[in-house]
Design an enzyme around this catalytic site. Sequence first.
Site, PDB file in Angstrom:
ATOM      1  N   LYS A 263     -13.016   6.149   4.412  1.00 11.56           N
ATOM      2  CA  LYS A 263     -13.014   5.789   2.993  1.00 11.56           C
ATOM      3  C   LYS A 263     -14.334   6.185   2.318  1.00 11.56           C
ATOM      4  O   LYS A 263     -14.347   6.619   1.163  1.00 11.56           O
ATOM      5  CB  LYS A 263     -12.748   4.296   2.830  1.00 11.56           C
ATOM      6  CG  LYS A 263     -11.317   3.883   3.189  1.00 11.56           C
ATOM      7  CD  LYS A 263     -10.296   4.610   2.322  1.00 11.56           C
ATOM      8  CE  LYS A 263      -8.924   3.964   2.343  1.00 11.56           C
ATOM      9  NZ  LYS A 263      -7.949   4.709   1.537  1.00 11.56           N
TER      10      LYS A 263
ATOM     11  N   THR B 124      -0.678  -6.296  -0.942  1.00  9.58           N
ATOM     12  CA  THR B 124       0.365  -5.281  -0.741  1.00  9.58           C
ATOM     13  C   THR B 124       1.063  -5.551   0.593  1.00  9.58           C
ATOM     14  O   THR B 124       0.576  -6.345   1.404  1.00  9.58           O
ATOM     15  CB  THR B 124      -0.278  -3.880  -0.675  1.00  9.58           C
ATOM     16  OG1 THR B 124      -1.087  -3.827   0.514  1.00  9.58           O
ATOM     17  CG2 THR B 124      -1.139  -3.587  -1.894  1.00  9.58           C
TER      18      THR B 124
ATOM     19  N   ASP C  64       4.249  13.855   5.346  1.00  7.43           N
ATOM     20  CA  ASP C  64       3.071  13.254   5.970  1.00  7.43           C
ATOM     21  C   ASP C  64       1.855  13.962   5.354  1.00  7.43           C
ATOM     22  O   ASP C  64       1.727  15.185   5.482  1.00  7.43           O
ATOM     23  CB  ASP C  64       3.128  13.484   7.487  1.00  7.43           C
ATOM     24  CG  ASP C  64       1.933  12.888   8.214  1.00  7.43           C
ATOM     25  OD1 ASP C  64       0.873  12.667   7.586  1.00  7.43           O
ATOM     26  OD2 ASP C  64       2.061  12.674   9.426  1.00  7.43           O
ATOM     27  N   VAL C  65       0.978  13.202   4.699  1.00  5.11           N
ATOM     28  CA  VAL C  65      -0.132  13.850   3.978  1.00  5.11           C
ATOM     29  C   VAL C  65      -1.094  14.601   4.899  1.00  5.11           C
ATOM     30  O   VAL C  65      -1.828  15.466   4.440  1.00  5.11           O
ATOM     31  CB  VAL C  65      -0.939  12.838   3.118  1.00  5.11           C
ATOM     32  CG1 VAL C  65      -0.139  12.384   1.909  1.00  5.11           C
ATOM     33  CG2 VAL C  65      -1.451  11.672   3.948  1.00  5.11           C
TER      34      VAL C  65
ATOM     35  N   ASP D 257       5.759  10.507   0.396  1.00  6.74           N
ATOM     36  CA  ASP D 257       5.560   9.368   1.300  1.00  6.74           C
ATOM     37  C   ASP D 257       6.357   9.601   2.567  1.00  6.74           C
ATOM     38  O   ASP D 257       7.280  10.424   2.603  1.00  6.74           O
ATOM     39  CB  ASP D 257       6.027   8.069   0.601  1.00  6.74           C
ATOM     40  CG  ASP D 257       5.348   6.821   1.164  1.00  6.74           C
ATOM     41  OD1 ASP D 257       5.377   6.639   2.393  1.00  6.74           O
ATOM     42  OD2 ASP D 257       4.787   6.052   0.377  1.00  6.74           O
TER      43      ASP D 257
ATOM     44  N   TYR E  21     -11.519   3.479   9.690  1.00  7.43           N
ATOM     45  CA  TYR E  21     -11.085   3.331   8.293  1.00  7.43           C
ATOM     46  C   TYR E  21     -12.279   3.381   7.342  1.00  7.43           C
ATOM     47  O   TYR E  21     -12.251   4.105   6.329  1.00  7.43           O
ATOM     48  CB  TYR E  21     -10.352   1.993   8.178  1.00  7.43           C
ATOM     49  CG  TYR E  21      -9.780   1.668   6.823  1.00  7.43           C
ATOM     50  CD1 TYR E  21      -8.491   2.073   6.478  1.00  7.43           C
ATOM     51  CD2 TYR E  21     -10.504   0.920   5.894  1.00  7.43           C
ATOM     52  CE1 TYR E  21      -7.954   1.753   5.237  1.00  7.43           C
ATOM     53  CE2 TYR E  21      -9.970   0.596   4.664  1.00  7.43           C
ATOM     54  CZ  TYR E  21      -8.703   1.013   4.331  1.00  7.43           C
ATOM     55  OH  TYR E  21      -8.173   0.690   3.107  1.00  7.43           O
TER      56      TYR E  21
HETATM   57  P1  NAD Z   1       1.053   0.122   1.636  1.00  7.90           P
HETATM   58  O1  NAD Z   1       1.322   0.151   3.102  1.00  7.90           O
HETATM   59  O2  NAD Z   1       1.734  -0.895   0.800  1.00  7.90           O
HETATM   60  O3  NAD Z   1       1.368   1.560   1.018  1.00  7.90           O
HETATM   61  C1  NAD Z   1       0.871   2.730   1.638  1.00  7.90           C
HETATM   62  C2  NAD Z   1       1.926   3.804   1.572  1.00  7.90           C
HETATM   63  O4  NAD Z   1       1.372   4.982   2.188  1.00  7.90           O
HETATM   64  C3  NAD Z   1       3.210   3.451   2.328  1.00  7.90           C
HETATM   65  O5  NAD Z   1       4.341   3.679   1.509  1.00  7.90           O
HETATM   66  C4  NAD Z   1       3.183   4.395   3.523  1.00  7.90           C
HETATM   67  O6  NAD Z   1       4.482   4.801   3.957  1.00  7.90           O
HETATM   68  C5  NAD Z   1       2.392   5.568   2.973  1.00  7.90           C
HETATM   69  N1  NAD Z   1       1.794   6.372   4.045  1.00  7.90           N
HETATM   70  C6  NAD Z   1       1.107   5.954   5.119  1.00  7.90           C
HETATM   71  N2  NAD Z   1       0.750   6.984   5.878  1.00  7.90           N
HETATM   72  C7  NAD Z   1       1.219   8.097   5.270  1.00  7.90           C
HETATM   73  C8  NAD Z   1       1.180   9.460   5.573  1.00  7.90           C
HETATM   74  N3  NAD Z   1       0.576   9.916   6.697  1.00  7.90           N
HETATM   75  N4  NAD Z   1       1.762  10.336   4.728  1.00  7.90           N
HETATM   76  C9  NAD Z   1       2.390   9.902   3.607  1.00  7.90           C
HETATM   77  N5  NAD Z   1       2.473   8.608   3.266  1.00  7.90           N
HETATM   78  C10 NAD Z   1       1.894   7.711   4.093  1.00  7.90           C
HETATM   79  O7  NAD Z   1      -0.541   0.039   1.500  1.00  7.90           O
HETATM   80  P2  NAD Z   1      -1.494  -0.263   0.249  1.00  7.90           P
HETATM   81  O8  NAD Z   1      -2.215  -1.508   0.574  1.00  7.90           O
HETATM   82  O9  NAD Z   1      -0.793  -0.114  -1.028  1.00  7.90           O
HETATM   83  O10 NAD Z   1      -2.545   0.922   0.427  1.00  7.90           O
HETATM   84  C11 NAD Z   1      -2.633   2.003  -0.481  1.00  7.90           C
HETATM   85  C12 NAD Z   1      -4.007   2.617  -0.362  1.00  7.90           C
HETATM   86  O11 NAD Z   1      -4.974   1.657  -0.794  1.00  7.90           O
HETATM   87  C13 NAD Z   1      -4.398   3.002   1.062  1.00  7.90           C
HETATM   88  O12 NAD Z   1      -5.158   4.195   1.025  1.00  7.90           O
HETATM   89  C14 NAD Z   1      -5.262   1.857   1.511  1.00  7.90           C
HETATM   90  O13 NAD Z   1      -6.172   2.243   2.504  1.00  7.90           O
HETATM   91  C15 NAD Z   1      -5.966   1.531   0.215  1.00  7.90           C
HETATM   92  N6  NAD Z   1      -6.555   0.202   0.156  1.00  7.90           N
HETATM   93  C16 NAD Z   1      -5.761  -0.911   0.303  1.00  7.90           C
HETATM   94  C17 NAD Z   1      -6.353  -2.167   0.260  1.00  7.90           C
HETATM   95  C18 NAD Z   1      -5.554  -3.448   0.399  1.00  7.90           C
HETATM   96  O14 NAD Z   1      -6.164  -4.525   0.533  1.00  7.90           O
HETATM   97  N7  NAD Z   1      -4.229  -3.406   0.359  1.00  7.90           N
HETATM   98  C19 NAD Z   1      -7.747  -2.293   0.044  1.00  7.90           C
HETATM   99  C20 NAD Z   1      -8.505  -1.138  -0.110  1.00  7.90           C
HETATM  100  C21 NAD Z   1      -7.896   0.109  -0.056  1.00  7.90           C
END
Ligand code: NAD
Length: 262
Positions: A149, A180, A54-55, A37, A145
Amino acid sequence: MAEFENQHAVISGGGSGIGLATARLLREGRARVTVLDLADSGAQEIGAAFHRADVSDAEAIDAIAEQLEAEHPPTILVTCAGVLQRTRTPEKLGLSEWDRMIAVHLRGTYACCRSFGGRMARRGAGSIVTIASVAGIGTGPLHGYGPAKAAIAHLSKGLAAEWGPSGVRVNCVAPGFTETPALDRGLDAGALDGGRLAAASALRRLVAPAEVAQAIAFLAGPRASAITGTVLPVDAGYLVAGDWSAYGGLRDIEGAPLGPLA
Ligand code: NAD
């Protein structure tokens, strides 16, 4: 024996939200967990190892994969790293924000799958769960986005076919609106309305991160041993409810239209 005993799970984005909930659940199942992360929000508190990365930096990801392969070969990969996008019109969604969406989500998922999944395939076993979104299945005002996805879901199916003969399963979870820190930021900024989001789903509520984690753990683990190439929505019925707007929306047991939630 605990479900994930002797497993080593690498979770990108495991420092927060869905990734952290997944890390916690797999730790409860006795997995060794390594979080990749940008920031270690809570991974080390639950006994996970942490690598700052960074991924979208494919070289850095590959170097970590090489190191972990020598120490404790990963058997599970979950790609949760992501950032939500502002709901801008195309005129206002510049190319740099669009490129970032593609880089973090699509390039980041591919880089992790390539580095960790490739090594699993050479070893002959492993399981990968990628994270898409309902925004990549239906459409909305998320022009970077959403397509990123959608591409992750497609990529996951291709990799499932590619690595199936080598004993590696690849599945994808598509969360709906999940409570989240990322979603909270959108609600706090007034860009999203929690009552409206909840009312748009058949179950009339948001999803909890732990509920998405349960689906990820199921697909990652031995209970899903014959499942590969699937895209599983975990969305409180958001996708099935959408088309009902053409008929006046969801209704109650008496057939009366349901209004918005407070
Ligand atoms: P979040 O912000 O709580 O967690 C995401 C994490 O990814 C964070 O810790 C952040 O530091 C890390 N991150 C971001 N960019 C990064 C990078 N370039 N390299 C490494 N780490 C990185 O968000 P979340 O809501 O838990 O989201 C998790 C996944 O679920 C994401 O892919 C998001 O698109 C997806 N998602 C979330 C939702 C929602 O409603 N929360 C809905 C659909 C999909």
